[in-house]
Motif scaffolding. Structure first.
Motif, PDB file in Angstrom:
ATOM      1  N   LEU A  55       8.412   5.784   7.324  1.00  0.00           N
ATOM      2  CA  LEU A  55       7.250   5.400   6.250  1.00  0.00           C
ATOM      3  C   LEU A  55       5.922   4.817   6.973  1.00  0.00           C
ATOM      4  CD1 LEU A  55       9.892   3.434   3.642  1.00  0.00           C
ATOM      5  CD2 LEU A  55       8.948   6.143   3.706  1.00  0.00           C
ATOM      6  N   ALA A  56       6.063   4.100   8.102  1.00  0.00           N
ATOM      7  CA  ALA A  56       4.682   3.605   8.356  1.00  0.00           C
ATOM      8  C   ALA A  56       3.563   4.661   8.927  1.00  0.00           C
ATOM      9  CB  ALA A  56       4.970   2.794   9.833  1.00  0.00           C
ATOM     10  N   GLN A  57       4.160   5.992   8.909  1.00  0.00           N
ATOM     11  CA  GLN A  57       3.521   7.141   9.345  1.00  0.00           C
ATOM     12  C   GLN A  57       2.789   7.817   8.286  1.00  0.00           C
ATOM     13  OE1 GLN A  57       4.751   9.536  12.568  1.00  0.00           O
ATOM     14  NE2 GLN A  57       6.358   8.175  12.942  1.00  0.00           N
ATOM     15  N   LEU A  58       3.168   7.540   7.097  1.00  0.00           N
ATOM     16  CA  LEU A  58       2.945   8.289   5.979  1.00  0.00           C
ATOM     17  C   LEU A  58       2.024   7.640   4.911  1.00  0.00           C
ATOM     18  CD1 LEU A  58       6.795   9.727   5.203  1.00  0.00           C
ATOM     19  CD2 LEU A  58       4.674  10.814   6.483  1.00  0.00           C
ATOM     20  N   PRO A  59       1.165   8.435   4.320  1.00  0.00           N
ATOM     21  CA  PRO A  59       0.413   7.919   3.101  1.00  0.00           C
ATOM     22  C   PRO A  59       1.387   7.567   1.801  1.00  0.00           C
ATOM     23  CG  PRO A  59      -0.302  10.205   3.553  1.00  0.00           C
ATOM     24  CD  PRO A  59       0.747   9.930   4.606  1.00  0.00           C
ATOM     25  N   ALA A  60       0.638   7.146   0.956  1.00  0.00           N
ATOM     26  CA  ALA A  60       1.402   6.962  -0.074  1.00  0.00           C
ATOM     27  C   ALA A  60       2.114   7.938  -1.107  1.00  0.00           C
ATOM     28  CB  ALA A  60       0.676   6.173  -1.089  1.00  0.00           C
ATOM     29  N   GLN A  61       1.321   9.048  -1.134  1.00  0.00           N
ATOM     30  CA  GLN A  61       2.027  10.248  -1.933  1.00  0.00           C
ATOM     31  C   GLN A  61       3.012  10.780  -1.172  1.00  0.00           C
ATOM     32  OE1 GLN A  61       1.400  11.385  -5.180  1.00  0.00           O
ATOM     33  NE2 GLN A  61       3.370  12.415  -4.464  1.00  0.00           N
ATOM     34  N   ALA A  62       2.989  10.856   0.213  1.00  0.00           N
ATOM     35  CA  ALA A  62       3.988  11.289   1.228  1.00  0.00           C
ATOM     36  C   ALA A  62       5.192  10.519   1.327  1.00  0.00           C
ATOM     37  CB  ALA A  62       3.498  11.434   2.640  1.00  0.00           C
ATOM     38  N   VAL A  63       5.090   9.101   0.976  1.00  0.00           N
ATOM     39  CA  VAL A  63       6.210   8.106   0.909  1.00  0.00           C
ATOM     40  C   VAL A  63       6.987   8.473  -0.529  1.00  0.00           C
ATOM     41  CG1 VAL A  63       6.509   5.546   0.351  1.00  0.00           C
ATOM     42  CG2 VAL A  63       4.744   6.264   2.223  1.00  0.00           C
ATOM     43  N   ARG A  64       6.303   8.544  -1.573  1.00  0.00           N
ATOM     44  CA  ARG A  64       6.978   8.836  -2.580  1.00  0.00           C
ATOM     45  C   ARG A  64       7.798  10.374  -2.634  1.00  0.00           C
ATOM     46  NH1 ARG A  64       4.632   9.204  -9.068  1.00  0.00           N
ATOM     47  NH2 ARG A  64       6.464  10.501  -9.553  1.00  0.00           N
ATOM     48  N   ASP A  65       7.157  11.167  -2.146  1.00  0.00           N
ATOM     49  CA  ASP A  65       7.806  12.372  -1.894  1.00  0.00           C
ATOM     50  C   ASP A  65       9.169  12.301  -1.026  1.00  0.00           C
ATOM     51  OD1 ASP A  65       5.692  13.740  -3.259  1.00  0.00           O
ATOM     52  OD2 ASP A  65       4.706  14.565  -1.596  1.00  0.00           O
ATOM     53  N   TYR A  66       9.067  11.569  -0.137  1.00  0.00           N
ATOM     54  CA  TYR A  66      10.232  11.120   0.793  1.00  0.00           C
ATOM     55  C   TYR A  66      11.432  10.311   0.344  1.00  0.00           C
ATOM     56  CZ  TYR A  66      13.037   9.538   4.836  1.00  0.00           C
ATOM     57  OH  TYR A  66      14.017   9.503   5.710  1.00  0.00           O
ATOM     58  N   ILE A  67      10.885   9.072  -0.505  1.00  0.00           N
ATOM     59  CA  ILE A  67      11.853   8.267  -1.025  1.00  0.00           C
ATOM     60  C   ILE A  67      12.231   8.477  -2.213  1.00  0.00           C
ATOM     61  CG2 ILE A  67      10.998   6.389   0.583  1.00  0.00           C
ATOM     62  CD1 ILE A  67       9.848   5.075  -1.785  1.00  0.00           C
ATOM     63  N   GLY A  68      11.658   9.523  -2.899  1.00  0.00           N
ATOM     64  CA  GLY A  68      12.361   9.947  -4.399  1.00  0.00           C
ATOM     65  C   GLY A  68      12.106   8.851  -5.372  1.00  0.00           C
ATOM     66  N   ASP A  69      13.273   8.235  -5.861  1.00  0.00           N
ATOM     67  CA  ASP A  69      13.191   7.509  -7.062  1.00  0.00           C
ATOM     68  C   ASP A  69      12.950   6.147  -6.572  1.00  0.00           C
ATOM     69  OD1 ASP A  69      15.522   6.591  -5.370  1.00  0.00           O
ATOM     70  OD2 ASP A  69      17.054   7.036  -7.090  1.00  0.00           O
ATOM     71  N   GLY A  70      12.983   5.826  -5.351  1.00  0.00           N
ATOM     72  CA  GLY A  70      12.292   4.282  -4.764  1.00  0.00           C
ATOM     73  C   GLY A  70      13.657   3.671  -3.693  1.00  0.00           C
ATOM     74  N   PRO A 128       0.789  -1.242  -0.078  1.00  0.00           N
ATOM     75  CA  PRO A 128       0.127  -0.118   0.037  1.00  0.00           C
ATOM     76  C   PRO A 128       0.613   1.305   0.056  1.00  0.00           C
ATOM     77  CG  PRO A 128       0.072  -1.001   2.086  1.00  0.00           C
ATOM     78  CD  PRO A 128       0.695  -2.152   1.190  1.00  0.00           C
ATOM     79  N   TYR A 129       2.103   1.065   0.551  1.00  0.00           N
ATOM     80  CA  TYR A 129       2.859   2.408   0.537  1.00  0.00           C
ATOM     81  C   TYR A 129       3.428   2.723  -0.673  1.00  0.00           C
ATOM     82  CZ  TYR A 129       5.247  -2.026   1.490  1.00  0.00           C
ATOM     83  OH  TYR A 129       5.668  -3.293   1.513  1.00  0.00           O
ATOM     84  N   PHE A 130       3.351   1.971  -1.501  1.00  0.00           N
ATOM     85  CA  PHE A 130       3.937   2.364  -3.005  1.00  0.00           C
ATOM     86  C   PHE A 130       2.936   2.633  -4.065  1.00  0.00           C
ATOM     87  CE2 PHE A 130       7.882  -0.650  -2.041  1.00  0.00           C
ATOM     88  CZ  PHE A 130       8.652   0.470  -1.371  1.00  0.00           C
ATOM     89  N   THR A 131       1.731   2.674  -3.773  1.00  0.00           N
ATOM     90  CA  THR A 131       0.535   3.037  -4.506  1.00  0.00           C
ATOM     91  C   THR A 131       0.688   4.209  -5.377  1.00  0.00           C
ATOM     92  OG1 THR A 131      -0.784   3.411  -2.941  1.00  0.00           O
ATOM     93  CG2 THR A 131      -0.945   1.325  -3.608  1.00  0.00           C
ATOM     94  N   ALA A 132       1.424   5.332  -4.941  1.00  0.00           N
ATOM     95  CA  ALA A 132       1.651   6.531  -5.734  1.00  0.00           C
ATOM     96  C   ALA A 132       2.529   6.445  -6.870  1.00  0.00           C
ATOM     97  CB  ALA A 132       2.059   7.504  -4.678  1.00  0.00           C
ATOM     98  N   PHE A 133       3.252   5.230  -6.793  1.00  0.00           N
ATOM     99  CA  PHE A 133       4.285   4.951  -8.011  1.00  0.00           C
ATOM    100  C   PHE A 133       3.345   4.248  -9.155  1.00  0.00           C
ATOM    101  CE2 PHE A 133       7.025   5.478  -4.548  1.00  0.00           C
ATOM    102  CZ  PHE A 133       7.962   6.373  -4.804  1.00  0.00           C
ATOM    103  N   PRO A 134       3.576   4.580 -10.243  1.00  0.00           N
ATOM    104  CA  PRO A 134       2.669   3.841 -11.384  1.00  0.00           C
ATOM    105  C   PRO A 134       3.327   2.665 -11.573  1.00  0.00           C
ATOM    106  CG  PRO A 134       3.214   6.367 -11.899  1.00  0.00           C
ATOM    107  CD  PRO A 134       3.992   5.973 -10.707  1.00  0.00           C
ATOM    108  N   GLY A 135       2.630   1.487 -11.682  1.00  0.00           N
ATOM    109  CA  GLY A 135       2.766   0.268 -12.086  1.00  0.00           C
ATOM    110  C   GLY A 135       2.690  -0.815 -10.655  1.00  0.00           C
ATOM    111  N   THR A 136       2.691  -0.159  -9.588  1.00  0.00           N
ATOM    112  CA  THR A 136       2.337  -0.692  -8.383  1.00  0.00           C
ATOM    113  C   THR A 136       1.191  -1.468  -8.249  1.00  0.00           C
ATOM    114  OG1 THR A 136       4.096   0.542  -6.997  1.00  0.00           O
ATOM    115  CG2 THR A 136       2.495  -0.546  -5.814  1.00  0.00           C
TER     116      THR A 136
END
Length: 234
Positions: free
Chosen positions: A185-200, A68-76
């Motif tokens: 990451l456990a505290q963040l929704p998917a878009q915030a996860v993407r913003d934080y981790i950048g390229d993945g 669920p934490y990667f759902t802001a990345f296309p293809g997940t």
């Protein structure tokens, strides 16, 4: 001994003498510059090599998991826990009905690990069966080998960069990424996860030598075979 290369007569014949089976568990999710199917590819390849060495049938790998934490990345592709638990339960039921009693799950995705609770629930209703959930990359010997090469290794970094998870024509960054605070990451929704981790990549170099990766893979192969031979409890 892959299911795809067997018919039901051959499975029935195998079950007259043996009761072990291997099921790879993976995921389809962002892995920075690596294949979206990295977890599926690694678990399935390891299962195939182990099955060939020990003459144990290997089920087709599950390419989808809980991410669920990667759902802001296309293809997940993300399965809900209830969906995934029900899927694993039905597969275990089917393998048990066929006659398998020792079921070995090679898991390639950390997000699938909570399914252990469902496995326990299933075992409560099948006391003569045994199930091992093997997180192959995190097992002691394999992770020990990873740490010998670098302590900065995590999701989508060099430690998952094998020749069979790379994509043709994709050039890896040359720098080493500073390790992220994964606990955030456990505290963040998917878009915030993407913003934080950048390229993945969670942290580490993007690629190391094929010789080092072969050593890690060989360690994983040996460790997994040992568990399939000696890891069952009575």
């Amino acid at each position: 001994m892959q299911f795809q290369n067997m018919n039901w007569f051959q499975v029935e014949e195998y079950l007259k003498r043996h009761d072990r089976v291997i099921l790879p568990l993976g995921s389809t999710e962002q892995h920075a510059y690596l294949s979206l199917c990295t977890d599926h590819l690694l678990a399935s390849r390891l299962a195939t090599e182990v099955g060939e060495r020990l003459n144990i049938p290997v089920c087709p790998g599950l390419p989808f998991g809980m991410a669920p934490y990667f759902t802001a990345f296309p293809g997940t592709i993300n399965l809900q826990p209830a969906t995934y638990n029900a899927l694993i339960n039905d597969i275990l039921d089917s393998l048990y009905a066929s006659g398998f009693r020792r079921i070995f799950l090679i898991n390639g995705h950390g997000g699938n690990s909570p399914v252990q609770a469902q496995i326990h629930n299933w075992l409560n209703h099948h006391p003569d069966a045994r199930v091992q959930l093997h997180n192959w990359w995190a097992a002691p010997a394999t992770m020990g080998m990873v740490k010998q090469f670098s302590s900065n290794a995590s999701h989508a970094s060099w430690m998952e960069n094998f020749p069979w998870t790379r994509l043709e024509g994709v050039v890896m960054p040359g720098e080493e990424k500073t390790a992220l605070a994964v606990s955030r990451l456990a505290q963040l929704p998917a878009q915030a996860v993407r913003d934080y981790i950048g390229d993945g990549n969670y942290g580490g170099q993007y690629q190391r030598s094929d010789d080092e990766m072969r050593q890690i893979w060989q360690t994983a192969l040996e460790e997994t075979c040992q568990l399939l031979e000696e890891g069952w409890v009575s």
